[in-house]
Motif scaffolding. Structure first.
Motif, short mmCIF file in Angstrom:
data_model
loop_
_atom_site.label_atom_id
_atom_site.label_comp_id
_atom_site.label_asym_id
_atom_site.label_seq_id
_atom_site.Cartn_x
_atom_site.Cartn_y
_atom_site.Cartn_z
N ALA A 238 0.72 -1.34 -0.06
CA ALA A 238 -0.08 -0.11 0.03
C ALA A 238 1.05 1.15 -0.28
O ALA A 238 1.98 1.15 0.73
CB ALA A 238 -0.88 -0.16 1.21
N LEU A 239 0.48 2.36 -0.54
CA LEU A 239 1.10 3.59 -0.57
C LEU A 239 0.27 4.68 0.18
O LEU A 239 -1.05 4.63 -0.39
CB LEU A 239 1.51 3.89 -1.92
N LEU A 240 0.79 5.36 1.07
CA LEU A 240 -0.30 6.24 1.89
C LEU A 240 0.39 7.60 1.63
O LEU A 240 1.67 7.79 1.50
CB LEU A 240 -0.42 6.06 3.25
N TYR A 241 -0.32 8.58 1.17
CA TYR A 241 0.01 10.10 0.83
C TYR A 241 -0.76 10.96 1.82
O TYR A 241 -1.91 10.83 2.07
CB TYR A 241 -0.20 10.48 -0.48
N HIS A 242 0.14 12.23 2.16
CA HIS A 242 -0.72 13.11 2.74
C HIS A 242 -1.72 13.47 1.78
O HIS A 242 -1.55 13.84 0.64
CB HIS A 242 0.36 14.45 2.98
N THR A 243 -3.07 13.55 2.50
CA THR A 243 -4.20 13.85 1.31
C THR A 243 -4.66 14.96 1.88
O THR A 243 -6.09 14.97 2.46
CB THR A 243 -5.05 12.53 1.58
N PRO A 246 -8.72 13.91 -1.72
CA PRO A 246 -8.40 12.66 -2.21
C PRO A 246 -7.60 12.67 -3.54
O PRO A 246 -6.88 11.97 -3.90
CB PRO A 246 -9.66 11.74 -2.32
N LYS A 247 -8.23 13.67 -4.56
CA LYS A 247 -7.61 13.60 -5.53
C LYS A 247 -6.26 13.85 -5.79
O LYS A 247 -5.40 13.51 -6.73
CB LYS A 247 -8.33 14.66 -6.79
N MET A 248 -5.70 14.73 -4.66
CA MET A 248 -4.21 15.01 -4.41
C MET A 248 -3.32 13.61 -4.37
O MET A 248 -2.27 13.59 -4.95
CB MET A 248 -3.97 15.76 -3.26
N ALA A 249 -3.89 12.57 -3.81
CA ALA A 249 -3.26 11.23 -3.56
C ALA A 249 -3.38 10.73 -5.18
O ALA A 249 -2.26 10.20 -5.30
CB ALA A 249 -4.01 10.45 -2.64
N GLN A 250 -4.20 11.08 -5.76
CA GLN A 250 -4.27 10.24 -6.90
C GLN A 250 -3.15 11.03 -8.08
O GLN A 250 -2.40 10.31 -8.61
CB GLN A 250 -5.50 10.47 -7.68
N LYS A 251 -2.88 12.38 -7.77
CA LYS A 251 -1.85 13.14 -8.63
C LYS A 251 -0.56 12.49 -7.72
O LYS A 251 0.49 12.37 -8.77
CB LYS A 251 -2.13 14.62 -8.37
N SER A 300 -3.39 14.19 8.92
CA SER A 300 -4.01 13.71 7.62
C SER A 300 -3.29 12.17 7.26
O SER A 300 -4.09 10.92 7.26
CB SER A 300 -3.60 14.33 6.40
N LEU A 301 -2.00 11.95 7.13
CA LEU A 301 -1.47 10.83 6.75
C LEU A 301 -1.92 9.87 7.89
O LEU A 301 -1.86 8.23 7.37
CB LEU A 301 0.18 10.97 6.75
N TYR A 302 -1.85 10.10 9.10
CA TYR A 302 -1.84 8.88 10.13
C TYR A 302 -3.44 8.71 10.54
O TYR A 302 -3.66 7.53 10.74
CB TYR A 302 -1.07 9.55 11.32
N LEU A 303 -4.33 9.45 10.03
CA LEU A 303 -5.83 8.94 9.74
C LEU A 303 -6.03 8.00 8.62
O LEU A 303 -6.75 7.08 8.92
CB LEU A 303 -6.64 10.33 9.71
N CYS A 304 -5.11 8.33 7.55
CA CYS A 304 -5.26 7.45 6.35
C CYS A 304 -4.59 5.82 6.79
O CYS A 304 -5.21 4.93 6.62
CB CYS A 304 -4.51 7.85 5.52
N LEU A 305 -3.56 6.13 7.46
CA LEU A 305 -2.94 4.75 8.06
C LEU A 305 -3.83 4.14 9.19
O LEU A 305 -4.06 2.82 8.86
CB LEU A 305 -1.54 5.30 8.79
N ALA A 306 -4.64 4.91 10.08
CA ALA A 306 -5.40 4.06 10.98
C ALA A 306 -6.70 3.45 10.34
O ALA A 306 -6.93 2.52 10.71
CB ALA A 306 -5.79 5.37 12.08
N TRP A 307 -7.10 4.15 9.38
CA TRP A 307 -8.33 3.76 8.68
C TRP A 307 -7.94 2.61 7.76
O TRP A 307 -8.57 1.55 7.80
CB TRP A 307 -8.61 4.83 7.54
N SER A 325 4.88 12.14 3.50
CA SER A 325 4.46 12.97 4.24
C SER A 325 4.93 14.49 3.45
O SER A 325 6.03 14.68 3.05
CB SER A 325 4.95 13.15 5.56
N TYR A 326 3.71 15.22 3.41
CA TYR A 326 4.39 16.59 2.85
C TYR A 326 3.69 17.97 3.60
O TYR A 326 2.49 17.90 4.20
CB TYR A 326 3.52 16.96 1.69
N GLY A 327 4.70 18.91 3.99
CA GLY A 327 4.32 19.91 4.74
C GLY A 327 4.72 21.40 3.91
O GLY A 327 5.70 21.35 3.59
N SER A 328 3.63 22.23 3.75
CA SER A 328 3.85 23.35 2.86
C SER A 328 4.94 24.03 3.31
O SER A 328 5.20 24.19 4.55
CB SER A 328 2.72 23.96 2.94
#
Ligand code: CAA
Length: 407
Positions: A238-243, A246-251, A300-307, A325-328
């Motif tokens: 699995a690949l988890l992205y800062h989200t 959701p379309k951002m994870a697709q990009k 965000s990333l860690y809620l995706c991981l938990a889910w 993980s991305y931080g502006s």
């Protein structure tokens, strides 16, 4: 021999209110499909005035204490990551220190680098454990945020609120971190929030480009630091992205696939077709929470991981996950981790799905009323799940009420 360290348990929290984004789109005169398909977002969590970064984070962490996954006296380091802190000097962590009943000897500090702060906390906690300084104690990393943009702006659809609390330990019972990690940092103005503003400012399209460039940079660095030479889309389950949506994870996934194809010299392969092929299996399973909660910045990333672990823990035991993980601003990191054998039963108890199901739907005027209200209104009896809330602000001092007592 290197110590095995990682996430021993995850606690999550989201506010008890959610706004269907179809309703918001209609109210703003935006096509429903633009939000539902263009951004991939369906609902966003809305924080009421009696929730803030302190209560969200405390509620996530108190879940770990309440279900016995963590004991307060085991915690020797509390790192709280947030970009929506409640004070410029007094850290969110010290409120949590009291609300959780942590020992006086537990070091606490707040971390900030936009949405990257949660990952900064996790890797710093892992280093503390690997160094041996922990002396058998655990670290608690709390990522907690409320994403707010100007009402009526295009970014309004990418708001949200929530928190994740990670108990980080040696010989973790949930997720073991691999040592290799790739970092990318660069000073950019893609998203920021001046000190006098409640809502963030953003150069939206530029922020998407910065995110994707940072992914390339972090992957390249990861390869020089021991990351596998194999194609990532086959090396991980699995690949988890800062989200942020959701379309951002697709990009991001399309960029990762392009990165891998270029690196492996497969210029003949159609990147979009290849990315679409692996997206459903590798990325989609972690996105359900983002679709229904929205952006939660550091969490965000860690809620995706938990889910993902709560729903698919058994399938993933012993298999590798890739996390980005991305931080502006910006700083980004790519790393891998493995759900440890026997972790699925523990993961199934995280409770993210139940929290989402228990929320009350807001109307657009109710959401706007919450957005207008300052912090601190009295919490009604139906005020959402949680163990603590903001009880008032007097003389610029915040007071929190806790309904949970240690056994
Ligand atoms: N039907 C289907 N799709 C439609 C449509 C319709 N009727 N109309 C438009 N779309 C599609 C567009 O084609 C576009 O898709 P692509 O990106 O795949 O081309 C998508 O809907 C969005 O439309 P726009 O490009 O017109 O974008 P927008 O002006 O609505 O802004 C945004 C989108 C830039 C993400 C904005 O919501 C924003 O600024 N959000 C906050 C910033 C953010 O989240 N940035 C992410 C990277 S930075 C980061 O990750 C850190 C962080 O957490 C903030």
């Amino acid at each position: 021999m290197e110590r095995t360290v990682g996430i021993d348990a995850i606690g999550v929290h989201v506010p008890g209110y959610t706004l269907p984004l179809d309703d918001l789109a209609r109210a703003r005169g935006v096509p429903v499909e633009k939000v539902r398909i263009g951004l991939g977002a369906h609902e966003m969590a809305v924080a009421p005035p009696w929730e803030d970064a302190v209560t969200l984070g405390a509620n996530a962490a108190l879940r770990l204490l309440a279900d016995g996954s963590l004991a307060a006296e085991e915690v020797g380091l509390l790192l709280v990551a947030t970009e929506t802190a409640v004070d410029h000097a007094k850290p969110v962590g010290i409120f949590l220190h009291e609300l959780l009943g942590l020992p006086a000897s537990c070091r606490t500090v707040e971390l900030k680098h936009a949405c990257y702060g949660g990952t900064a906390g996790l890797v710093l906690a892992a280093s503390w454990l690997r160094s041996g300084e922990a002396g058998g104690r655990k670290a608690l990393v709390v990522a907690t945020d409320i994403a707010r943009y100007e009402v009526g702006s295009s970014a309004e659809f990418t708001q949200g609120a929530g928190a994740a609390a990670l108990a980080v330990a040696e010989a973790p019972r949930l997720l073991a971190l691999d040592p290799a990690s790739g970092v990318y940092a660069r000073n950019v103005y893609d998203f920021w929030r001046p000190l006098d503003r409640r809502e963030a400012l953003v150069d939206g399209k530029f922020s998407v480009d910065c995110y994707l460039d940072a992914l390339d940079g972090a992957l390249a660095d990861w390869r020089t630091r021991g990351g596998t030479a194999a194609d990532l889309t086959t090396a991980v389950a699995a690949l988890l992205y800062h989200t942020p949506f959701p379309k951002m994870a697709q990009k991001a996934h399309a960029r990762l696939v392009a990165h891998e194809l270029a690196r492996l010299g497969h210029s003949e392969v159609d990147v979009d077709a290849e990315a679409a092929r692996s997206f459903a299996a590798l990325v989609e399973p972690s996105l359900g929470v983002s679709r229904l909660v929205g952006n939660t910045y550091t969490a965000s990333l860690y809620l995706c991981l938990a889910w993902l672990l709560e729903r698919e823990g058994r399938r993933l035991e012993g298999r590798r996950l890739g996390l980005f993980s991305y931080g502006s601003g910006c700083c980004a990191e790519f790393f891998t981790a493995r759900p440890v054998p026997g972790s699925a039963a523990r993961a199934a108890r995280i409770g993210a799905q139940a929290l989402l199901q228990a929320r009350r739907l807001l109307t657009v005027p109710e959401y706007e009323e919450f957005a207008r209200a300052g912090a601190g209104a009295e919490r009604p009896a139906e005020g959402g799940a949680g163990f603590c809330h903001l009880a008032g602000i007097e003389d610029h001092k915040r007071r929190y009420a806790r309904s949970w007592e240690a056994a």
